[in-house]
Design a protein around this motif. Structure first.
Motif, mmCIF file in Angstrom:
data_model
loop_
_atom_site.group_PDB
_atom_site.id
_atom_site.type_symbol
_atom_site.label_atom_id
_atom_site.label_comp_id
_atom_site.label_asym_id
_atom_site.label_seq_id
_atom_site.Cartn_x
_atom_site.Cartn_y
_atom_site.Cartn_z
ATOM 1 N N THR A 41 0.827 -1.199 0.000
ATOM 2 C CA THR A 41 0.000 0.000 0.000
ATOM 3 C C THR A 41 0.867 1.257 0.000
ATOM 4 O OG1 THR A 41 -0.184 -0.140 2.373
ATOM 5 C CG2 THR A 41 -2.027 -1.006 1.095
ATOM 6 N N ARG A 246 -15.982 -0.257 4.341
ATOM 7 C CA ARG A 246 -14.795 -1.096 4.483
ATOM 8 C C ARG A 246 -13.579 -0.250 4.862
ATOM 9 N NH1 ARG A 246 -13.116 -4.230 -0.600
ATOM 10 N NH2 ARG A 246 -15.340 -4.651 -0.582
ATOM 11 N N GLU A 248 -9.710 1.079 5.099
ATOM 12 C CA GLU A 248 -8.576 1.175 4.166
ATOM 13 C C GLU A 248 -7.309 1.334 4.982
ATOM 14 O OE1 GLU A 248 -9.322 4.003 0.710
ATOM 15 O OE2 GLU A 248 -11.017 4.358 2.063
ATOM 16 N N GLU A 249 -6.209 0.762 4.482
ATOM 17 C CA GLU A 249 -4.971 0.774 5.246
ATOM 18 C C GLU A 249 -3.902 1.602 4.559
ATOM 19 O OE1 GLU A 249 -4.333 -3.370 5.658
ATOM 20 O OE2 GLU A 249 -5.974 -3.572 7.100
ATOM 21 N N ARG A 263 -5.189 2.813 9.791
ATOM 22 C CA ARG A 263 -6.375 2.163 9.229
ATOM 23 C C ARG A 263 -7.497 3.202 9.253
ATOM 24 N NH1 ARG A 263 -6.758 -2.996 11.627
ATOM 25 N NH2 ARG A 263 -5.790 -3.746 9.720
ATOM 26 N N ASN A 265 -11.389 4.523 8.659
ATOM 27 C CA ASN A 265 -12.804 4.216 8.477
ATOM 28 C C ASN A 265 -13.597 5.517 8.530
ATOM 29 O OD1 ASN A 265 -15.362 2.809 8.388
ATOM 30 N ND2 ASN A 265 -14.128 1.015 8.881
#
Ligand SMILES: Cc1cc2nc3c(=O)[nH]c(=O)nc-3n(C[C@H](O)[C@H](O)[C@H](O)COP(=O)(O)OP(=O)(O)OC[C@H]3O[C@@H](n4cnc5c(N)ncnc54)[C@H](O)[C@@H]3O)c2cc1C
Length: 403
Positions: A41, A246, A248-249, A263, A265
Motif C-alpha cells: 500500500t 470497508r 482502508e490501510e 487504518r 474508516n
C-alpha cells in the motif's frame, strides 16, 4: 457531571479504569478490518493529513460525566405509579445519542398505546428530546419536565460519535431478543440521522477516523482475551456490518504521519451544540412546552397533570427510582479551540481525537471498556487531559507535516 476551565481542574487524580464513546470508534474500525497491513500500500497515493495544532495551552475546557450503564441494557418497560403510566427510556451507557431515535420510538409506541394525547416527558437530554419530537410526530401534545436543559445535561458532555454498541450491555445479556431489538433501534437511529446531514451548522456529519499504530500487528484490538471480568457486548460487527464502510490501510510512507500504520474508516459525528439546539428548536416550533422541575421520588410524578409519562432521566434514574442497576462509567473530555481545516479523527495509544466543530475533543479511552467503570467521581483530571492532548500531539512531532 462537571464542567471546569483548565485553571479550576485538579491535578493528579488516580488514573483509572475505563474509556468513552470512542470505544465505539474502535468498535467501528474493528468491525471493518480487512486483514493485516501490506507494504504494497506504500505505493498508493500519499495521504496528506492537515496538521493538528494539538497543544495543552489550547485546552479550553475539561468536562467529566458518567455514562448510565446497565448490565442488562436500557430500561424500556412500562410501569404503573399511582394513576400514571410511566414508560421508561433510560440506561443507554455510551450509546445514548447513537440509539436515541430508535429507543425513543419504542417508548413512544408504548406511550401512544394508552390512547392519551397529552404526554409528559421527564428529562431533556438525548432521550428526552427525541422522545418529545417523536411523540409530536405521532400526534401528541408534549411537555418536557426537567431539572436541567442543554447544554447543562449529561448528554452535552458526550464525545459525539455514532457508537451504538458502546457499553450498551454485558455479553451475557445480549440474548437473541435483545440483539433483534438493539439492531432495530440502531438502524432506525442511523436512518433518522441521514435526514439531519447537510443542515446549517452541521449538526450531523460524516468524518474519516484513523486508527494509528506504531506496530503493524493487530493494531486495533482492545481488551485482553484472558481478562476474567464479564465482557461488554460488541454487536456492530455481527449485526450492522452492512452499515460500516470497508476499512482502508496506509503503510509507512504512504501518509504524512511518519513511520506508522494507519487504518481508515468513516463514521458519523454529532456537533452536539448545534444538534441539541436544533432538537430543542424543533420541539418548541412544534408547539412543545418545557418546564423546569425536579422530582425527588416516583410519587412526585403523580402530581403532573398528564397521565402518561416517558421517563428519560438517564443517570438521574438511579436516584429517582432507586435503580442501582445503573452503574456510573466515568468519561472525561479535554476540549480544544476548533480548527476548521481538520475534518478527520484519530485513535492512537488508547487516546481518541474527534474533530468536533464546537470544540475539538481529546479523550483517554483506556485499554478496554472497564476504563471508568463504577467510578462516580466527576472531578476533572488535568493530568489525564494533558496526556490525551500530548499523545495526539506526538503524532506530529518529528513528522514534517505533509512531508
Ligand atoms: C464521556 C462520555 C462520552 C460519550 N460519548 C458518546 C458518544 O460519542 N455517542 C453516544 O451515542 N453516546 C455517548 N455517550 C453516552 C451518552 O452521553 C448517554 O448515553 C446519553 O447522554 C444519555 O442521555 P439521557 O437523555 O438518557 O440522559 P441525560 O443527558 O443525563 O438527560 C437526563 C435528563 O433528565 C433530567 N433529570 C434527571 N433526573 C431528574 C430528576 N430527578 N428530576 C427532574 N429531571 C431529572 C436531567 O436534568 C436531564 O434533563 C457518552 C457519555 C459520556 C459520559
Amino acid at each position: 457531571m462537571t464542567t471546569v476551565t483548565p485553571g479550576e481542574a485538579r491535578f493528579g487524580r488516580r488514573r483509572l479504569l475505563a474509556g468513552a464513546g470512542a470505544a465505539l470508534l474502535v468498535g467501528a474500525l474493528d468491525g471493518c478490518s480487512v486483514g493485516g497491513f501490506d507494504r504494497r500500500t506504500a505505493a498508493a497515493p500519499r495521504l496528506q493529513l492537515a496538521p493538528l495544532r494539538a497543544a495543552t495551552d489550547r485546552i479550553t475546557q475539561i468536562t467529566v460525566c458518567t455514562r448510565p450503564f446497565r448490565a442488562q441494557g436500557p430500561r424500556l418497560d412500562v410501569e404503573r405509579i399511582g394513576q400514571k403510566t410511566v414508560v421508561h427510556n433510560y440506561g443507554h451507557g455510551g450509546s445514548g445519542w447513537s440509539l436515541s431515535w430508535g429507543s425513543s420510538s419504542i417508548a413512544v409506541e408504548n406511550a401512544m398505546r394508552s390512547g392519551e394525547r397529552d404526554v409528559a416527558v421527564i428529562g431533556c437530554g438525548a432521550l428526552g428530546l427525541t422522545s418529545g419530537l417523536l411523540l409530536q410526530r405521532a400526534g401528541a401534545r408534549v411537555t418536557i419536565y426537567a431539572k436541567d436543559l442543554p447544554p447543562n445535561v449529561r448528554s452535552s458532555l458526550a464525545t459525539g460519535v455514532w457508537t451504538p454498541d458502546s457499553r450498551i450491555c454485558l455479553e451475557d445479556s445480549a440474548t437473541p431478543e435483545f440483539k433483534q431489538r438493539w439492531a432495530a433501534m440502531a438502524r432506525r437511529s442511523f436512518q433518522t440521522y441521514q435526514t439531519l446531514l447537510g443542515l446549517p451548522g452541521n449538526p450531523v456529519e460524516f468524518i474519516d477516523t484513523y486508527f494509528v499504530s506504531d506496530d503493524p500487528a493487530s493494531p486495533h484490538r482492545r481488551g485482553q482475551a484472558d481478562d476474567p471480568r464479564p465482557k461488554f457486548a460488541g454487536l456492530q460487527r455481527e449485526l450492522l456490518a452492512d452499515l460500516i464502510p470497508r476499512a482502508e490501510e496506509f503503510a509507512p510512507g504512504s501518509h504524512s504521519l511518519g513511520e506508522r500504520y494507519l487504518r481508515r474508516n468513516t463514521q458519523m459525528m454529532f456537533n452536539i451544540s448545534a444538534y441539541s439546539r436544533l432538537l430543542v428548536a424543533d420541539f418548541l416550533a412544534n408547539g412543545g412546552k418545557i418546564q423546569i422541575a425536579e422530582f425527588h421520588a416516583p410519587a412526585d410524578l403523580t402530581t403532573l397533570r398528564e397521565n402518561v409519562l416517558i421517563n428519560a432521566t438517564g443517570f438521574g434514574a438511579r436516584a429517582l427510582f432507586g435503580d442501582e442497576s445503573v452503574v456510573p462509567v466515568r468519561g472525561q473530555l479535554a476540549r480544544m479551540i476548533p480548527q476548521p481545516d481538520i475534518n478527520y479523527g484519530l485513535i492512537y495509544k488508547d487516546v481518541a481525537f474527534v474533530p468536533r466543530r464546537d470544540g475539538m475533543v481529546f479523550q483517554v479511552i483506556g485499554a478496554d471498556d472497564y476504563y471508568g467503570y463504577d467510578d462516580p467521581t466527576t472531578v476533572p483530571d488535568r493530568t489525564e487531559a494533558e496526556l490525551a492532548v500530548n499523545t495526539i500531539a506526538g503524532l506530529y512531532n518529528g513528522t514534517q507535516p505533509g512531508a
